[in-house]
Design a protein around this motif. Structure first.
Motif, PDB file in Angstrom:
ATOM      1  N   ARG A  10       7.516   1.293  -1.449  1.00  0.00           N
ATOM      2  CA  ARG A  10       8.347   0.102  -1.676  1.00  0.00           C
ATOM      3  C   ARG A  10       9.094  -0.357  -0.417  1.00  0.00           C
ATOM      4  NH1 ARG A  10      10.979   1.365  -7.606  1.00  0.00           N
ATOM      5  NH2 ARG A  10       9.282   0.484  -8.840  1.00  0.00           N
ATOM      6  N   THR A  13       6.010  -2.682   0.857  1.00  0.00           N
ATOM      7  CA  THR A  13       5.365  -3.671  -0.003  1.00  0.00           C
ATOM      8  C   THR A  13       5.922  -3.546  -1.419  1.00  0.00           C
ATOM      9  OG1 THR A  13       3.212  -4.589  -0.636  1.00  0.00           O
ATOM     10  CG2 THR A  13       3.409  -2.203  -0.687  1.00  0.00           C
ATOM     11  N   GLU A  14       5.790  -4.610  -2.180  1.00  0.00           N
ATOM     12  CA  GLU A  14       6.236  -4.575  -3.572  1.00  0.00           C
ATOM     13  C   GLU A  14       5.231  -3.785  -4.394  1.00  0.00           C
ATOM     14  OE1 GLU A  14       7.182  -8.415  -5.172  1.00  0.00           O
ATOM     15  OE2 GLU A  14       8.067  -9.041  -3.274  1.00  0.00           O
ATOM     16  N   PHE A  15       5.775  -2.935  -5.248  1.00  0.00           N
ATOM     17  CA  PHE A  15       4.900  -2.105  -6.059  1.00  0.00           C
ATOM     18  C   PHE A  15       5.651  -1.684  -7.309  1.00  0.00           C
ATOM     19  CE2 PHE A  15       1.843   1.253  -6.957  1.00  0.00           C
ATOM     20  CZ  PHE A  15       0.669   0.639  -6.552  1.00  0.00           C
ATOM     21  N   GLU A  16       5.019  -1.839  -8.461  1.00  0.00           N
ATOM     22  CA  GLU A  16       5.646  -1.541  -9.744  1.00  0.00           C
ATOM     23  C   GLU A  16       5.485  -0.072 -10.126  1.00  0.00           C
ATOM     24  OE1 GLU A  16       7.559  -3.743 -11.247  1.00  0.00           O
ATOM     25  OE2 GLU A  16       7.027  -5.142  -9.641  1.00  0.00           O
ATOM     26  N   ALA A 120      -2.283  -4.532  -2.800  1.00  0.00           N
ATOM     27  CA  ALA A 120      -0.958  -4.525  -2.168  1.00  0.00           C
ATOM     28  C   ALA A 120      -0.797  -3.315  -1.250  1.00  0.00           C
ATOM     29  CB  ALA A 120       0.148  -4.527  -3.219  1.00  0.00           C
ATOM     30  N   TYR A 124       0.704  -1.829   2.846  1.00  0.00           N
ATOM     31  CA  TYR A 124       1.424  -0.570   3.076  1.00  0.00           C
ATOM     32  C   TYR A 124       0.753   0.242   4.178  1.00  0.00           C
ATOM     33  CZ  TYR A 124       2.793   4.286   2.332  1.00  0.00           C
ATOM     34  OH  TYR A 124       3.197   5.579   2.524  1.00  0.00           O
TER      35      TYR A 124
END
Length: 191
Positions: A10, A13-16, A120, A124
């Motif tokens: 995170r 990069t955006e990551f859930e 995504a 990273y």
């Protein structure tokens, strides 16, 4: 421990979190004792390693039999012979645990599948490789620009976490110094 890996991702990069549970299947967790070999020179480089806990060093052994450390990795750092890993080739390097270490490891095939499923993560890994490459360039600059004494002081001041955790002979090897010279610098510093 795996949540620290999610937090590291995170940062770049955006990551859930829900997706993170699925990516864990691509990795294996392994534990190594101090001085255990993770990768040996002359073997195929099949894995990329993420340090959850502990410390690694990568080295090669020259024709004269002297080991030369080229890289360290502590928590939240990656380590592999990138060229051999990407090409599925034999490595000239050895990776060894400096202290008890817990790693996430991923195979080249799993990493390719991971990146296909989660694009995504391309960002990273690109960021990680950019940082690694930049650090290698800075090390070369220091070798060419600084005196031996300045190289040592710059390293210990810039990376105190290594200076405190890594044996002096490995720091000397990494900096292209002899252990005796590092002892001499440290002795002068204490007096």
């Amino acid at each position: 421990m795996l949540l620290q890996f999610l937090e590291h991702i995170r940062k770049f990069t955006e990551f859930e979190k829900e997706d993170f549970e699925r990516i864990q299947d691509y990795f294996d967790i392994q534990m190594y004792g101090k001085k255990d070999m993770i990768l040996s020179a002359g073997s195929k480089c099949n894995f990329n390693y993420f340090v959850l806990e502990g410390c690694l060093h990568m080295f090669f052994t020259g024709e004269n039999g002297i080991q030369r450390t080229v890289q360290f990795a502590i928590e939240n750092w990656w380590m592999t012979d990138n060229l051999a890993y990407q090409k599925g080739k034999v490595t000239d390097f050895t990776i060894q645990a400096v202290e008890n270490t817990t790693l996430l490891k991923i195979s080249r095939e799993n990493q390719e599948e991971l990146l296909s499923e989660f694009p995504a993560l391309e960002k990273y890994f690109r960021k990680i490789y950019e940082i690694s490459y930049g650090a290698s360039l800075m090390k070369m600059k220091y070798v060419f620009d600084y005196s031996k004494k300045e190289i040592y002081y710059h390293f210990t001041e810039s990376f105190p976490q290594f200076a405190q955790r890594v044996p002096q002979y490995l720091i000397a090897s990494f900096l292209g110094l002899t252990p005796e010279y590092v002892s001499e610098i440290r002795a002068k510093n204490r007096s």
